[in-house]
Design an enzyme around this catalytic site. Structure first.
Site, PDB file in Angstrom:
ATOM      1  N   ILE A 131       1.330  -1.135   0.134  1.00  0.00           N
ATOM      2  CA  ILE A 131       0.093  -0.054  -0.116  1.00  0.00           C
ATOM      3  C   ILE A 131       0.775   1.695  -0.269  1.00  0.00           C
ATOM      4  CG2 ILE A 131      -2.132  -1.078   1.172  1.00  0.00           C
ATOM      5  CD1 ILE A 131      -1.030  -0.270   3.642  1.00  0.00           C
ATOM      6  N   SER A 132       0.877   2.000  -0.404  1.00  0.00           N
ATOM      7  CA  SER A 132       1.301   3.434  -0.911  1.00  0.00           C
ATOM      8  C   SER A 132       1.259   4.421   0.378  1.00  0.00           C
ATOM      9  CB  SER A 132       0.753   5.071  -1.919  1.00  0.00           C
ATOM     10  OG  SER A 132       1.125   3.547  -2.986  1.00  0.00           O
ATOM     11  N   THR A 133       0.171   4.533   1.626  1.00  0.00           N
ATOM     12  CA  THR A 133       0.312   5.194   2.925  1.00  0.00           C
ATOM     13  C   THR A 133      -0.182   4.197   3.989  1.00  0.00           C
ATOM     14  OG1 THR A 133      -1.860   6.190   2.638  1.00  0.00           O
ATOM     15  CG2 THR A 133      -0.039   6.862   1.485  1.00  0.00           C
ATOM     16  N   GLN A 168      -3.659   3.982   4.169  1.00  0.00           N
ATOM     17  CA  GLN A 168      -4.688   2.435   3.075  1.00  0.00           C
ATOM     18  C   GLN A 168      -4.490   1.090   4.142  1.00  0.00           C
ATOM     19  OE1 GLN A 168      -1.927   3.190  -0.355  1.00  0.00           O
ATOM     20  NE2 GLN A 168      -4.124   4.140  -1.120  1.00  0.00           N
TER      21      GLN A 168
END
Length: 202
Positions: free
Chosen positions: A8-10, A13
């Protein structure tokens, strides 16, 4: 041994949807990092490659091909590395595996190649539209970018980067915080400096 790579990017999320697809015999490798970061430079990406080279992993699954990366050339390099190391890669949303009976699967290679090129074209088109929109807005005098010379106050910076503040307060390193929050290292350094200044005042 089998592995599942999730990304996941951050921290905001959720990874549960990816983890839910895990099979009991798969070891999890979970990264919180932007897809633009090279796979070999990600914390768990590096660990997974080390496990593969050590002969402990020979099968990797991902929920979608973009979990491995969004940069076309880096994704190609990662897939080639897996192939050269004899790793079978399964992409859940395609229902395909990169190797069949120990040999490269030509169908997998064709479909993934087309998908990667289409994704790259879409990104380039989006960036071009953004540039055109900004140019038109500037020409019309309606562009709302930050005014030249304007400076955010310390309070505004801390409010804007709440996640950075949270991880720094948890004693995460500056580099780890930048990766976890998907922001530039310079941004983290700026927030860190503001926090230190406030501590001195207190």
């Amino acid at each position: 041994m089998k592995a599942r790579y999730n990304r996941i990017s951050t921290p905001n999320q959720k990874m549960e949807r990816q983890i839910a697809k895990q099979n009991p015999d798969e070891k999890l490798f979970n990264d919180i990092v932007s897809g633009s970061v090279k796979f070999a430079e990600r914390e768990m990406g590096k660990t997974l490659i080390q496990e593969i080279k050590a002969g402990r992993i020979n099968w990797v699954s991902v929920s979608a091909i973009d979990r491995l990366g969004r940069n076309l050339q880096d994704l190609i390099n990662t897939l080639e590395d897996f192939e050269n190391l004899g790793v079978t890669l399964r992409v859940d949303n395609l229902g395909l595996e990169s190797r069949i009976d120990g040999k490269p699967n030509p169908t997998f290679k064709l479909i993934v190649s087309v998908m990667m090129n289409v994704a790259e074209m879409e990104r380039n088109t989006l960036l071009e539209r953004q540039r055109e929109g900004i140019a038109i807005a500037k020409a019309n005098g309606t562009y709302k970018g930050r005014m030249k010379g304007s400076v955010e106050s310390n309070a505004e910076v801390l409010k804007k980067y709440k996640e950075v503040v949270k991880f720094l307060n948890r004693k995460q390193s500056l580099r780890n915080t930048a990766k976890l929050c998907n922001v530039a290292l310079g941004t983290v350094q700026k927030v860190h400096q503001i926090i230190k200044q406030q501590e001195k005042v207190l």
